[in-house]
Design an enzyme around this catalytic site. Structure first.
Site, PDB file in Angstrom:
ATOM      1  N   HIS A  30      -1.197  -5.743   2.076  1.00  0.00           N
ATOM      2  CA  HIS A  30      -2.380  -6.602   2.009  1.00  0.00           C
ATOM      3  C   HIS A  30      -1.937  -7.952   1.438  1.00  0.00           C
ATOM      4  CE1 HIS A  30      -5.717  -3.500   2.345  1.00  0.00           C
ATOM      5  NE2 HIS A  30      -6.206  -4.540   2.989  1.00  0.00           N
ATOM      6  N   CYS A  74      -8.676  -1.616   7.245  1.00  0.00           N
ATOM      7  CA  CYS A  74      -7.246  -1.559   6.912  1.00  0.00           C
ATOM      8  C   CYS A  74      -6.826  -0.132   6.582  1.00  0.00           C
ATOM      9  CB  CYS A  74      -6.921  -2.499   5.746  1.00  0.00           C
ATOM     10  SG  CYS A  74      -7.051  -4.234   6.233  1.00  0.00           S
ATOM     11  N   GLU A  95       0.830  -1.204   0.000  1.00  0.00           N
ATOM     12  CA  GLU A  95       0.000   0.000   0.000  1.00  0.00           C
ATOM     13  C   GLU A  95       0.872   1.265   0.000  1.00  0.00           C
ATOM     14  OE1 GLU A  95      -3.005  -0.200  -0.663  1.00  0.00           O
ATOM     15  OE2 GLU A  95      -3.392  -2.311  -0.234  1.00  0.00           O
TER      16      GLU A  95
HETATM   17  N1  PCA Z   1      -8.870  -6.731   5.813  1.00  0.00           N
HETATM   18  C1  PCA Z   1      -9.890  -5.708   5.877  1.00  0.00           C
HETATM   19  C2  PCA Z   1     -10.034  -5.384   7.332  1.00  0.00           C
HETATM   20  C3  PCA Z   1      -9.293  -6.430   8.075  1.00  0.00           C
HETATM   21  C4  PCA Z   1      -8.531  -7.162   7.044  1.00  0.00           C
HETATM   22  O1  PCA Z   1      -7.720  -8.069   7.273  1.00  0.00           O
HETATM   23  C5  PCA Z   1      -9.584  -4.506   4.993  1.00  0.00           C
HETATM   24  O2  PCA Z   1      -8.945  -4.683   3.936  1.00  0.00           O
HETATM   25  O3  PCA Z   1      -9.993  -3.391   5.311  1.00  0.00           O
END
Ligand code: PCA
Length: 200
Positions: free
Chosen positions: A168, A144, A78
């Site tokens: 992620h 997130c 990210e």
């Molecule tokens: N993914 C979600 C929230 C918690 C997670 O592991 C997200 O991408 O916001």
């Protein structure tokens, strides 16, 4: 020795595990870092406050947050967080600020904040190790992004320069998704380890 705060999330959306925390849990040794780990609840009211508690007591030099991005076929590095939450229920069935509409994370905060970790080094190291990775310019509008934005805002408001960012990860094979891409938990763990080792 530099101090790294490493976080993953609890399961959500009906899953039994969250590969982000499963990977974080498995990491013991990193080159030149002492580590503190926190499992973050998928709950608007307590996600950031849980991280903040560890931040206060551990006083990290770096913060690496990890989350699950179910539809992704690669590790997403990210690059940016935005000042916005969608009206999506958390694990307690609540909306951000209890409001069923888009909300800001911080009324006075900037629209967006860039991550401060060494994304190029992480990307290079993941590729070198044969792990599918790409940059991402949206961490979404759920927990997130909320956690990432809250951390980056607090860093910008403080005195200490902290290298922080978010990756992620896809579903783990162990979640048995037949209609979505996935990676083995071993590979996801290796990816998080590589990202952590190359955060600065
Ligand atoms: N993914 C979600 C929230 C918690 C997670 O592991 C997200 O991408 O916001």
């Amino acid at each position: 020795m530099k101090k790294l705060l490493l976080t993953g999330f609890t399961p959500f959306g009906g899953e039994n595990i969250n590969p982000s925390w499963e990977a974080v849990k498995r990491i013991d040794n990193l080159n030149g870092f002492s580590i503190e780990k926190v499992e973050i609840p998928v709950v608007w009211d307590s996600a950031f406050t849980e991280l903040e508690k560890a931040w206060k007591s551990f006083d990290p030099d770096c913060i690496l947050m990890v989350g699950q991005a179910g539809t992704s076929d690669s590790v997403r590095i990210e690059r940016i967080a935005i000042n916005l939450c969608s009206p999506t229920k958390d694990n307690l069935g609540k909306y951000h600020k209890d409001i069923f509409e888009e909300t800001k994370i911080d009324e006075d905060g900037p629209d967006a904040i860039f991550t401060s970790f060494d994304y190029e080094k992480i990307y290079g190291a993941l590729k070198e190790n044969g792990i599918k990775a790409r940059y991402s310019f949206s961490a979404g509008t759920y927990l997130c992004n909320f956690l990432l934005y809250s951390v980056l805002l607090k860093i910008n408001q403080g005195k200490k320069s902290i290298r922080a960012g978010f990756i992620h990860v896809p579903y783990a094979d162990e979640q048995n998704k037949t209609d979505s891409p996935s990676m083995s938990l071993d590979e996801i763990t290796r990816a998080v380890e590589i990202a952590a080792n190359n955060i600065i």
